[in-house]
Design a protein around this motif. Structure first.
Motif, PDB file in Angstrom:
ATOM      1  N   SER A 113       0.839  -1.202   0.000  1.00 55.08           N
ATOM      2  CA  SER A 113       0.000   0.000   0.000  1.00 55.08           C
ATOM      3  C   SER A 113       0.873   1.251   0.000  1.00 55.08           C
ATOM      4  O   SER A 113       2.033   1.205   0.418  1.00 55.08           O
ATOM      5  CB  SER A 113      -0.875   0.029   1.256  1.00 55.08           C
ATOM      6  OG  SER A 113      -1.577  -1.179   1.381  1.00 55.08           O
ATOM      7  N   THR A 118       3.738  10.596   4.081  1.00 57.86           N
ATOM      8  CA  THR A 118       4.694  10.770   2.978  1.00 57.86           C
ATOM      9  C   THR A 118       6.141  10.777   3.456  1.00 57.86           C
ATOM     10  O   THR A 118       7.045  10.640   2.640  1.00 57.86           O
ATOM     11  CB  THR A 118       4.388  12.065   2.212  1.00 57.86           C
ATOM     12  OG1 THR A 118       4.465  13.169   3.126  1.00 57.86           O
ATOM     13  CG2 THR A 118       2.989  12.002   1.610  1.00 57.86           C
TER      14      THR A 118
ATOM     15  N   MET B 231      10.234  13.197  -1.481  1.00 56.65           N
ATOM     16  CA  MET B 231       9.736  11.841  -1.683  1.00 56.65           C
ATOM     17  C   MET B 231       9.741  11.062  -0.367  1.00 56.65           C
ATOM     18  O   MET B 231       9.323   9.902  -0.323  1.00 56.65           O
ATOM     19  CB  MET B 231      10.580  11.134  -2.733  1.00 56.65           C
ATOM     20  CG  MET B 231      10.493  11.851  -4.082  1.00 56.65           C
ATOM     21  SD  MET B 231      11.235  10.902  -5.422  1.00 56.65           S
ATOM     22  CE  MET B 231       9.920  11.007  -6.655  1.00 56.65           C
ATOM     23  N   GLY B 232      10.252  11.685   0.669  1.00 58.45           N
ATOM     24  CA  GLY B 232      10.274  11.053   1.976  1.00 58.45           C
ATOM     25  C   GLY B 232      11.461  10.126   2.174  1.00 58.45           C
ATOM     26  O   GLY B 232      11.554   9.437   3.189  1.00 58.45           O
ATOM     27  N   ILE B 278       4.298  14.819  -6.766  1.00 60.08           N
ATOM     28  CA  ILE B 278       4.159  14.169  -5.475  1.00 60.08           C
ATOM     29  C   ILE B 278       2.825  13.455  -5.340  1.00 60.08           C
ATOM     30  O   ILE B 278       2.732  12.464  -4.631  1.00 60.08           O
ATOM     31  CB  ILE B 278       4.404  15.136  -4.295  1.00 60.08           C
ATOM     32  CG1 ILE B 278       3.477  16.334  -4.341  1.00 60.08           C
ATOM     33  CG2 ILE B 278       5.829  15.594  -4.280  1.00 60.08           C
ATOM     34  CD1 ILE B 278       3.666  17.264  -3.152  1.00 60.08           C
ATOM     35  N   GLU B 279       1.789  13.953  -6.016  1.00 63.31           N
ATOM     36  CA  GLU B 279       0.496  13.277  -5.910  1.00 63.31           C
ATOM     37  C   GLU B 279       0.582  11.860  -6.493  1.00 63.31           C
ATOM     38  O   GLU B 279       0.003  10.927  -5.939  1.00 63.31           O
ATOM     39  CB  GLU B 279      -0.601  14.090  -6.589  1.00 63.31           C
ATOM     40  CG  GLU B 279      -1.057  15.300  -5.774  1.00 63.31           C
ATOM     41  CD  GLU B 279      -0.150  16.516  -5.917  1.00 63.31           C
ATOM     42  OE1 GLU B 279       0.904  16.404  -6.586  1.00 63.31           O
ATOM     43  OE2 GLU B 279      -0.485  17.568  -5.357  1.00 63.31           O
ATOM     44  N   TRP B 281       3.407  10.092  -6.798  1.00 62.85           N
ATOM     45  CA  TRP B 281       4.316   9.380  -5.899  1.00 62.85           C
ATOM     46  C   TRP B 281       3.590   8.893  -4.653  1.00 62.85           C
ATOM     47  O   TRP B 281       3.770   7.755  -4.214  1.00 62.85           O
ATOM     48  CB  TRP B 281       5.463  10.319  -5.513  1.00 62.85           C
ATOM     49  CG  TRP B 281       6.473   9.732  -4.590  1.00 62.85           C
ATOM     50  CD1 TRP B 281       6.648  10.028  -3.279  1.00 62.85           C
ATOM     51  CD2 TRP B 281       7.469   8.739  -4.923  1.00 62.85           C
ATOM     52  NE1 TRP B 281       7.683   9.296  -2.765  1.00 62.85           N
ATOM     53  CE2 TRP B 281       8.205   8.500  -3.750  1.00 62.85           C
ATOM     54  CE3 TRP B 281       7.795   8.046  -6.082  1.00 62.85           C
ATOM     55  CZ2 TRP B 281       9.253   7.588  -3.696  1.00 62.85           C
ATOM     56  CZ3 TRP B 281       8.846   7.135  -6.037  1.00 62.85           C
ATOM     57  CH2 TRP B 281       9.551   6.911  -4.854  1.00 62.85           C
ATOM     58  N   ASP B 282       2.738   9.768  -4.110  1.00 58.37           N
ATOM     59  CA  ASP B 282       2.064   9.431  -2.856  1.00 58.37           C
ATOM     60  C   ASP B 282       1.056   8.298  -3.024  1.00 58.37           C
ATOM     61  O   ASP B 282       0.649   7.684  -2.047  1.00 58.37           O
ATOM     62  CB  ASP B 282       1.351  10.665  -2.280  1.00 58.37           C
ATOM     63  CG  ASP B 282       2.333  11.706  -1.778  1.00 58.37           C
ATOM     64  OD1 ASP B 282       3.543  11.395  -1.707  1.00 58.37           O
ATOM     65  OD2 ASP B 282       1.911  12.828  -1.464  1.00 58.37           O
ATOM     66  N   ARG B 283       0.647   8.062  -4.254  1.00 54.04           N
ATOM     67  CA  ARG B 283      -0.298   6.969  -4.504  1.00 54.04           C
ATOM     68  C   ARG B 283       0.417   5.646  -4.756  1.00 54.04           C
ATOM     69  O   ARG B 283      -0.218   4.606  -4.872  1.00 54.04           O
ATOM     70  CB  ARG B 283      -1.184   7.299  -5.715  1.00 54.04           C
ATOM     71  CG  ARG B 283      -2.374   8.166  -5.379  1.00 54.04           C
ATOM     72  CD  ARG B 283      -3.322   8.260  -6.559  1.00 54.04           C
ATOM     73  NE  ARG B 283      -2.742   9.061  -7.615  1.00 54.04           N
ATOM     74  CZ  ARG B 283      -3.198  10.259  -8.000  1.00 54.04           C
ATOM     75  NH1 ARG B 283      -4.245  10.772  -7.412  1.00 54.04           N
ATOM     76  NH2 ARG B 283      -2.614  10.922  -8.961  1.00 54.04           N
ATOM     77  N   ASP B 284       1.723   5.708  -4.859  1.00 51.56           N
ATOM     78  CA  ASP B 284       2.507   4.515  -5.172  1.00 51.56           C
ATOM     79  C   ASP B 284       2.701   3.685  -3.891  1.00 51.56           C
ATOM     80  O   ASP B 284       2.798   4.230  -2.788  1.00 51.56           O
ATOM     81  CB  ASP B 284       3.854   4.961  -5.740  1.00 51.56           C
ATOM     82  CG  ASP B 284       4.553   3.858  -6.495  1.00 51.56           C
ATOM     83  OD1 ASP B 284       3.878   2.893  -6.893  1.00 51.56           O
ATOM     84  OD2 ASP B 284       5.768   3.967  -6.682  1.00 51.56           O
ATOM     85  N   SER B 285       2.754   2.377  -4.046  1.00 50.77           N
ATOM     86  CA  SER B 285       2.935   1.530  -2.858  1.00 50.77           C
ATOM     87  C   SER B 285       4.348   1.690  -2.305  1.00 50.77           C
ATOM     88  O   SER B 285       5.276   2.083  -3.015  1.00 50.77           O
ATOM     89  CB  SER B 285       2.688   0.063  -3.207  1.00 50.77           C
ATOM     90  OG  SER B 285       3.778  -0.436  -3.976  1.00 50.77           O
ATOM     91  N   LEU B 286       4.480   1.376  -1.036  1.00 48.84           N
ATOM     92  CA  LEU B 286       5.795   1.442  -0.405  1.00 48.84           C
ATOM     93  C   LEU B 286       6.784   0.558  -1.154  1.00 48.84           C
ATOM     94  O   LEU B 286       7.938   0.935  -1.385  1.00 48.84           O
ATOM     95  CB  LEU B 286       5.670   1.016   1.067  1.00 48.84           C
ATOM     96  CG  LEU B 286       6.954   1.025   1.886  1.00 48.84           C
ATOM     97  CD1 LEU B 286       7.601   2.394   1.903  1.00 48.84           C
ATOM     98  CD2 LEU B 286       6.667   0.567   3.325  1.00 48.84           C
ATOM     99  N   LEU B 287       6.330  -0.612  -1.565  1.00 49.88           N
ATOM    100  CA  LEU B 287       7.203  -1.523  -2.309  1.00 49.88           C
ATOM    101  C   LEU B 287       7.709  -0.861  -3.591  1.00 49.88           C
ATOM    102  O   LEU B 287       8.914  -0.851  -3.870  1.00 49.88           O
ATOM    103  CB  LEU B 287       6.446  -2.816  -2.646  1.00 49.88           C
ATOM    104  CG  LEU B 287       7.251  -3.858  -3.430  1.00 49.88           C
ATOM    105  CD1 LEU B 287       8.399  -4.402  -2.604  1.00 49.88           C
ATOM    106  CD2 LEU B 287       6.338  -5.002  -3.891  1.00 49.88           C
ATOM    107  N   GLN B 289       7.819   2.302  -4.304  1.00 51.99           N
ATOM    108  CA  GLN B 289       8.692   3.434  -3.981  1.00 51.99           C
ATOM    109  C   GLN B 289      10.112   2.948  -3.691  1.00 51.99           C
ATOM    110  O   GLN B 289      11.095   3.502  -4.191  1.00 51.99           O
ATOM    111  CB  GLN B 289       8.153   4.219  -2.776  1.00 51.99           C
ATOM    112  CG  GLN B 289       6.862   5.010  -3.074  1.00 51.99           C
ATOM    113  CD  GLN B 289       6.446   5.908  -1.915  1.00 51.99           C
ATOM    114  OE1 GLN B 289       7.106   5.943  -0.871  1.00 51.99           O
ATOM    115  NE2 GLN B 289       5.357   6.643  -2.099  1.00 51.99           N
TER     116      GLN B 289
END
Lengths: 420, 420
Positions: A113, A118, B231-232, B278-279, B281-287, B289
C-alpha cells in the motif's frame, strides 16, 4: 509482509549516537551567545516541543508564532455532508498525530500500500506544529446554492469582504471553501502537514491556492522578540499578546452572545497577500521610510521615542508644532482611536520573480484573527486603504476570510459544532 | 543629521537581557533531547556562526550545507567590462559584510539617503551565510556576440548543456549571465542577501529568475545527518563529503591543468529545477517506492541492507536470482560503475499550486558542483534520464550552468582572475 513502526521521536532516540559530536561542538557557546541567539526567530530549539492539539480553542491562533507557515485553501468537489464529516474526522486524526510529532497512521505499514505518511517530516520532531482549520463563505453558499443545508448556520460575521480601497485582488490567490493554516518552527514540518491533508482530501476537495511563509512577522507572546518584515522594520510591537487575557477575550474569540452558537470560542481569520514593492521602497530615503511607518527603523521606537516599547504619543509635536508622527503614517492610522485591535500572525513570503515587472514577488502574507471582521478588519483596512502613506509601496493581491471553529476534545473533530 | 551604527552583532549583544527567559526555559532540556535534536536539520543554533568569506575556494560549495537557500540568476543589461568589475567589487564588499553578520555599509547612515542595507536581517546573526557567485555561458557569448572580449576565456567545460532525455525545460526557469547562491541557516538572511545584491546591481543587471529552497536535501559533511527529500527518502547518503579531501580534489575543484587558468580552484555549478509529481508518488505503494529508489524508505538502507550506510551491493540477488536492487532503480543508475561523482547541494522547494494541474508545484532544486560537467553531470544525467525508474515521478523544468571562480583574498573581488 514487512511491518515496522514509524515514530519520529523513537527514530530520533534510536539514532542518538550520531548526534554526539554536534553536542560537543556546541558546548563551547557562551551564555551570552545563547542569550543573544534567543532574540533571533529561528534559533531556539523547538524541534522537540509540542503545542497541545486539543483544547477550548484551536491551536495556532494565540500560540506564540512559529517561524514558518504553509497556508492552503481548498475548494470542495461535490461531497455530501456525511463525506465532509468523514474528511474532518480523518483530518483531525492526522493533524493530532502530526502535531504530536508522529507520522500519520503510525503503526503497521505494509509494502503493498502507499505509505500512510509521505515521510519527509521524520526526524524533524513536532517542531511546535499547529494546524488550524476554517470554513469560508463559499462553504455555506456558492453561486446562490445552499450546498449542505447549512446556509442558516453561516455566521453573520462571515461576510464577503467588500472591495476595499487599493485592492488589486487576484481570484487565484483569494477565497476558498476551507483553509488550513500549518505553522511550525521547521518549514518541512509545515509543508508536510499541508501536503498530507491535501492527500487525504483526494476526491472530496482540491487545493485552490497555497502560500509558503518563510519568516514570521508578528509577535503573539510577550516572550518573543519582535521580528522585522521585508521593509526592514520591526513588525508586531503593538500586537495583541496571548498573555493579555482580557484583550484576547474582547478582540479574538467569538462568544456565544455573538452567535452562531457553533462559533463560540472560535475566531475569524482574515488572510491578505500583500505584495511589497521592495525595489521602490529600497530607493526611498531613511527619513521617508520612517515618516511612512511612523517609527524609527533601527530600534523600532515611535518617532520621537527612544525604544521600541515607548508609548505611541500621537499628540507629540515637533518644534514647529507639526505632529511628530505624521498624519498619514502607518502606525497612526493603524492605531486610530485605539478601539480596534486584531491578533496579527503574518509571515514574509517570496514567490520568485514577477515575470511582468522583473522584480521580486515578495511581501507580507498578512493573517489576522478577530472576533468579528465587520467591526475589526474591515473598518481598519478601509481607513488604511484610504490614507496610509504605506499604500505607495504595497498592493493587496489576495484576500480570504474563514470562520475557524472552536477547539476540540479528544474524540471530536474539526468543525464538529457546525457539522454534527 | 542623525547618525547611528547598524551592526547586527552589537544589536544582539545590547539587547541580550530580553533573551534571558528563553535561556532559562531551554535549560531543562535533557542531554538526550539535545542529542536527538542535533539530527534534525533546522535545530542547531548556528545563528552566531560565520563561514569564512575569504579563502582559496568560494564558500558555499564544500561548506556543510545550510538549512535554507535563495538562488538567483541575473541577466546583464549593457554594462562595460569596467562596470562589471565595479559591480563585482561592490558585491564582494557587500557579501563580505553580510557573511560576517554585519549590515551593508555599516557605519554612518543619514536620513536623506536610502539605507545602504534593507534591514530585515538585523538581529538574525550571520547564520552561516555563504554567497557564491558564478558566470554563465551567456556571460561570454550571447546571440553570437563576444560581449566583453572575454569569449576566449570561456572555459571549454562551460558548455551549453545539451538536451537531455526527459527534459521539459522552461526558459524562464533556466540560464542566466550570472548566478548568486545564498545559503544560510535562517531563510530571512538568505533572502536578504539576494535582495541586496539585486539592489546593488540596479542599472547593470536584472533578475532573471530566483528560487527559494526551504529545506536542504544533501549532506556535504560527515558531521551532518542525512535529510529527507519530498519523496520522503533520505537523500545524500553517498554524497561527496568535504572531509574526503582526495575525492573533493578529484571531483569538485577545477585545476590549472584543466584550464583556463582563471578557473583553477573554482567549480562548475549545475542547477536543475526538478518538479516532483508528489500526488502520483504518494499513490505509489511502499514496495514500488523502494524499488524505484533502491533503498528502504524508513532507514535509508540499500535494499537488502540493514542501515543507511551499508555498502551498496549491486551484485546482491534475491532467492530467485534476481537483482535485489532493481536494474532501473535510482541508486543503481546513479552509482553506475562508481567513476562519476558530484558534490550535491540541493534543496526542497514549493512554489504554491500549479494552476494547470491543481497539484503542489514542489520538488527538488538540484545543485551540484563538479570539476567538469562534460564528464560528470552530463553523462550521469544522460544515463538517469534514459533509464531511471524515478523518471515516472519527476520532470526537469529548469536548468543552468555556471563557472564559479576560485575564492578570494581580502582586497580581491568575485571573478577577479577572469575580469582583471
Amino acid at each position: 509482509m514487512k511491518r515496522f513502526h514509524l515514530n519520529r521521536r523513537d527514530l530520533l532516540r534510536g539514532a542518538g549516537v550520531a548526534g554526539t559530536g554536534a553536542v560537543l561542538a556546541t558546548g563551547g557557546y557562551t551564555l551570552l551567545q545563547q542569550r543573544d541567539a534567543a532574540l533571533s526567530s529561528s534559533v531556539r530549539d523547538h524541534s522537540q516541543e509540542t503545542v497541545p492539539f486539543y483544547g477550548p480553542h484551536q491551536a495556532g491562533i494565540t500560540t506564540p508564532a512559529q517561524d514558518h507557515l504553509h497556508f492552503a485553501t481548498f475548494d470542495l468537489l461535490s461531497p455530501t455532508l456525511s463525506e465532509i464529516r468523514g474528511l474532518m474526522r480523518i483530518w483531525t486524526s492526522a493533524a493530532a498525530s502530526m502535531c504530536a510529532g508522529k507520522s500519520i497512521g503510525e503503526g503497521e505499514f505494509n509494502l503493498q500500500s502507499p505509505p500512510p505518511d509521505t515521510g519527509e517530516a521524520m526526524e524533524h520532531g513536532p517542531s511546535r506544529l499547529t494546524i488550524t482549520v476554517g470554513f469560508g463563505p463559499t462553504f455555506f453558499v456558492k453561486e446562490g446554492r445552499d450546498r449542505f443545508g447549512l446556509a442558516k448556520n453561516r455566521p453573520p460575521a462571515l461576510i464577503d469582504i467588500p472591495a476595499l480601497p487599493g485592492d488589486a485582488l487576484k481570484p487565484e490567490q483569494s477565497g476558498g471553501d476551507l483553509c488550513v493554516q500549518a505553522c511550525a518552527d521547521n518549514p518541512q514540518v509545515a509543508f508536510h502537514a499541508v501536503r498530507n491533508l491535501t492527500r487525504l482530501a483526494r476526491g472530496l476537495a482540491v487545493l485552490r491556492w497555497s502560500q509558503l511563509g518563510f519568516s514570521r512577522t508578528a509577535t503573539t507572546s510577550k516572550g518573543q522578540a519582535t521580528p522585522r518584515n521585508l521593509m526592514g522594520f520591526k513588525d508586531g510591537t503593538a500586537n495583541i499578546k496571548a498573555e493579555d487575557a482580557n484583550v484576547v477575550r474582547q478582540f479574538v474569540w467569538a462568544s456565544d452572545a455573538d452567535g452562531p452558537h457553533w462559533m463560540a470560542g472560535g475566531s475569524y481569520l482574515v488572510a491578505r497577500r500583500i505584495r511589497i514593492h521592495i525595489e521602490s521602497w529600497d530607493r526611498d530615503s531613511l527619513l521617508d521610510q520612517e515618516q511612512t511607518i511612523g517609527r524609527h527603523k533601527l530600534n523600532g521606537a515611535p518617532i520621537g521615542g527612544h525604544d521600541e516599547f515607548a508609548p505611541l504619543d500621537l499628540n507629540a509635536k515637533d518644534k514647529d508644532g507639526n505632529p511628530l508622527i505624521p498624519l498619514q503614517s502607518h502606525v497612526r492610522l493603524a492605531r486610530g482611536d485605539d478601539t480596534i485591535k486584531l491578533l496579527r500572525r503574518g509571515y514574509s513570503f517570496t514567490d520568485g520573480m514577477d515575470r511582468v515587472t522583473g522584480e521580486l514577488d515578495a511581501g507580507l502574507f498578512f493573517i489576522s484573527y478577530q472576533r468579528d471582521p465587520r467591526t475589526q478588519f474591515v473598518p481598519l483596512q478601509t481607513r488604511l486603504g484610504r490614507e496610509d502613506a504605506l499604500n505607495e509601496y504595497i498592493t493587496h493581491t489576495g484576500s480570504a476570510l474563514f470562520a475557524c471553529p472552536p477547539g476540540m476534545n479528544e474524540g471530536e473533530y474539526f468543525g464538529q459544532s457546525l457539522l454534527q
